[in-house]
Design a protein around this motif. Structure first.
Motif, mmCIF file in Angstrom:
data_model
loop_
_atom_site.group_PDB
_atom_site.id
_atom_site.type_symbol
_atom_site.label_atom_id
_atom_site.label_comp_id
_atom_site.label_asym_id
_atom_site.label_seq_id
_atom_site.Cartn_x
_atom_site.Cartn_y
_atom_site.Cartn_z
ATOM 1 N N PHE A 46 108.859 -5.769 3.910
ATOM 2 C CA PHE A 46 108.338 -6.847 4.756
ATOM 3 C C PHE A 46 107.371 -6.258 5.776
ATOM 4 C CE2 PHE A 46 111.456 -4.998 7.319
ATOM 5 C CZ PHE A 46 111.673 -5.648 8.518
ATOM 6 N N TYR A 47 106.804 -7.100 6.639
ATOM 7 C CA TYR A 47 105.668 -6.707 7.465
ATOM 8 C C TYR A 47 105.839 -5.410 8.264
ATOM 9 C CZ TYR A 47 101.989 -6.515 10.894
ATOM 10 O OH TYR A 47 100.963 -6.063 11.677
ATOM 11 N N PRO A 48 106.910 -5.202 9.035
ATOM 12 C CA PRO A 48 107.000 -3.965 9.817
ATOM 13 C C PRO A 48 106.902 -2.695 8.970
ATOM 14 C CG PRO A 48 108.566 -5.552 10.647
ATOM 15 C CD PRO A 48 108.016 -6.125 9.376
ATOM 16 N N MET A 49 107.422 -2.735 7.749
ATOM 17 C CA MET A 49 107.303 -1.584 6.849
ATOM 18 C C MET A 49 105.886 -1.489 6.283
ATOM 19 S SD MET A 49 110.318 -0.245 7.023
ATOM 20 C CE MET A 49 110.311 -0.812 8.727
ATOM 21 N N GLN A 50 105.309 -2.628 5.975
ATOM 22 C CA GLN A 50 103.930 -2.679 5.472
ATOM 23 C C GLN A 50 102.962 -2.102 6.499
ATOM 24 O OE1 GLN A 50 102.602 -6.704 4.711
ATOM 25 N NE2 GLN A 50 100.454 -6.127 4.664
ATOM 26 N N PHE A 51 103.141 -2.472 7.758
ATOM 27 C CA PHE A 51 102.252 -2.016 8.826
ATOM 28 C C PHE A 51 102.291 -0.496 8.955
ATOM 29 C CE2 PHE A 51 101.268 -1.178 13.365
ATOM 30 C CZ PHE A 51 100.000 -1.731 13.409
ATOM 31 N N LEU A 52 103.483 0.077 8.899
ATOM 32 C CA LEU A 52 103.601 1.534 8.989
ATOM 33 C C LEU A 52 102.873 2.217 7.834
ATOM 34 C CD1 LEU A 52 107.319 2.181 10.050
ATOM 35 C CD2 LEU A 52 105.278 2.196 11.489
ATOM 36 N N ALA A 53 103.086 1.704 6.628
ATOM 37 C CA ALA A 53 102.454 2.312 5.450
ATOM 38 C C ALA A 53 100.938 2.246 5.542
ATOM 39 C CB ALA A 53 102.941 1.607 4.185
ATOM 40 N N GLU A 54 100.427 1.117 6.007
ATOM 41 C CA GLU A 54 98.971 0.950 6.115
ATOM 42 C C GLU A 54 98.388 1.838 7.207
ATOM 43 O OE1 GLU A 54 98.682 -3.716 4.615
ATOM 44 O OE2 GLU A 54 98.754 -3.252 6.751
ATOM 45 N N GLN A 55 99.073 1.947 8.328
ATOM 46 C CA GLN A 55 98.570 2.735 9.445
ATOM 47 C C GLN A 55 98.621 4.234 9.153
ATOM 48 O OE1 GLN A 55 97.355 1.491 12.664
ATOM 49 N NE2 GLN A 55 97.132 -0.209 11.258
ATOM 50 N N VAL A 63 99.099 -0.641 -0.530
ATOM 51 C CA VAL A 63 100.372 -1.179 -0.040
ATOM 52 C C VAL A 63 100.552 -2.629 -0.478
ATOM 53 C CG1 VAL A 63 101.815 -1.560 1.983
ATOM 54 C CG2 VAL A 63 100.168 0.317 1.980
ATOM 55 N N THR A 64 101.720 -2.922 -1.012
ATOM 56 C CA THR A 64 102.077 -4.284 -1.395
ATOM 57 C C THR A 64 103.373 -4.654 -0.685
ATOM 58 O OG1 THR A 64 101.120 -3.925 -3.583
ATOM 59 C CG2 THR A 64 102.540 -5.841 -3.314
ATOM 60 N N SER A 65 103.422 -5.841 -0.101
ATOM 61 C CA SER A 65 104.636 -6.303 0.571
ATOM 62 C C SER A 65 105.383 -7.294 -0.323
ATOM 63 C CB SER A 65 104.293 -6.974 1.904
ATOM 64 O OG SER A 65 105.469 -7.478 2.516
ATOM 65 N N LEU A 66 106.699 -7.142 -0.397
ATOM 66 C CA LEU A 66 107.513 -8.079 -1.175
ATOM 67 C C LEU A 66 107.627 -9.427 -0.483
ATOM 68 C CD1 LEU A 66 110.446 -5.705 -2.235
ATOM 69 C CD2 LEU A 66 108.577 -6.525 -3.676
ATOM 70 N N THR A 67 107.472 -9.434 0.844
ATOM 71 C CA THR A 67 107.595 -10.675 1.613
ATOM 72 C C THR A 67 106.206 -11.170 1.980
ATOM 73 O OG1 THR A 67 109.665 -9.818 2.555
ATOM 74 C CG2 THR A 67 108.692 -11.763 3.603
ATOM 75 N N LYS A 68 105.826 -12.303 1.442
ATOM 76 C CA LYS A 68 104.501 -12.847 1.687
ATOM 77 C C LYS A 68 104.414 -13.467 3.077
ATOM 78 C CE LYS A 68 103.449 -11.575 -2.390
ATOM 79 N NZ LYS A 68 102.740 -10.287 -2.524
ATOM 80 N N PRO A 69 103.209 -13.558 3.657
ATOM 81 C CA PRO A 69 103.036 -14.165 4.977
ATOM 82 C C PRO A 69 103.621 -15.576 5.028
ATOM 83 C CG PRO A 69 101.020 -13.075 4.302
ATOM 84 C CD PRO A 69 101.926 -13.046 3.108
#
Length: 321
Positions: A46-55, A63-69
């Protein structure tokens, strides 16, 4: 008459060796780079993990997130397509116990590099005092949200989030050693920004008229503990659980006793109970975003912008001096 042309053994062996070398090189590049695009394939829960990976990964990762916006992450259901995608990942970043469906899918994925953010920092139990956090859900329905009632919302504490960032950086370095120096540099840059954010919160909430805030669900326990505040959640760590009439009455008393001015609601969960409590007690309402996902209704475009909006809203509600 068929004429069979014999290929010299040395030539044949050389060709086989060359082909094997090319295949190995190709497979190695894809294994370390996430496929044909040469990027590390990272799946975030989900987003907090996605943000770390992208940064931290920047141009080296896809990066792909399992939880959509717009989807409330606690109740995410995994599709067969997402399950297949998960199994093809080079790295998986998730937070065990926050999303039961993700836990199950990750456990069956067979991915070599799996990072559970909860193992990278200290999770503690935070909840609504005197309130059954699981009221409104049947026992055993999967809404456990951590062992022994631990609070998974570690990303709302910049210090804990920085600890997680370091662990994620180390995992990317291990999965893709060719770009380890870049991951290390990006991790240091991100943790520096998180340290600055921590200072902003510390200074911004040091002198306030009140210390108690009421919010839709108990997502802000780590943040409250970090900055000397008192969180009172209408529901527990699960935003879909229904508060009992006794809990609503207790919150009315807390609001009067602690001079609470504002009831906070959030962008991804229903604001019905927050507004009901506010109306019953004559309080204002405002947004305190648990940052579980970002939509066009969010008060910012990324983690840092929304956290600063949260700080501003807390300062206003608590009477910052």
């Amino acid at each position: 008459m068929n004429v069979r042309r014999l290929i010299p053994t040395a030539v044949l062996a050389g060709a086989v060796a060359l082909g094997a070398t090319a295949l190995t090189a190709c497979s190695g590049a894809e294994a370390a780079g996430g496929g044909k695009d040469g990027k590390l394939a990272v799946t975030a829960s989900f987003y907090p993990m996605q943000f770390l990976a992208e940064q931290i990964g920047k141009d080296h990762v896809k990066v792909t997130s399992l939880t959509k916006p717009g989807v409330e992450p606690h109740d995410l259901e995994i599709t067969p397509k997402q399950t297949a995608q998960l199994g093809e990942s080079d790295v998986v970043l998730y937070l065990r116990s926050l999303q039961p469906a993700v836990d199950k899918a990750v456990g069956q994925s067979g991915v070599k590099n799996i990072v559970d953010a909860g193992t990278l920092t200290d999770l503690k139990a935070h909840g609504a005092e005197g309130h059954d956090e699981h009221e409104g859900h049947a026992e055993g329905d999967g809404h456990d949200h951590g062992e022994a009632g631990t609070d998974p919302h570690i990303w709302l504490d910049p210090v804990k989030y920085a600890e997680v960032a370091k662990g994620v950086g180390a995992a990317l370095e291990k999965a893709d050693p060719a770009h380890a120096a870049d991951y290390k540099k990006n991790t240091e840059e991100l943790t520096g920004k998180l340290a600055a954010l921590d200072t902003e919160f510390k200074n911004g909430l040091a002198n306030t008229a009140g210390k108690t805030f009421i919010t839709t669900h108990s997502a802000f326990g780590h943040l409250a503990e970090r900055y000397g505040l008192e969180q009172e959640g209408i529901s527990g760590v699960d935003p879909e659980s229904e508060p009992s009439p006794a809990r609503m009455k207790e919150l009315q008393e807390i609001a009067r006793k602690d001079n609470v001015s504002t009831v906070f609601f959030e962008t991804l969960a229903s604001d019905k109970t927050a507004k009901t409590l506010a109306e019953d007690t004559g309080l204002k309402t405002d947004v305190l975003d648990p940052l579980e996902g970002i939509t066009d209704k969010s008060q910012g475009a990324d983690y840092f912008e929304i956290m600063r909006s949260n700080l501003k809203n807390l300062q206003k509600a608590l009477g910052s001096k």
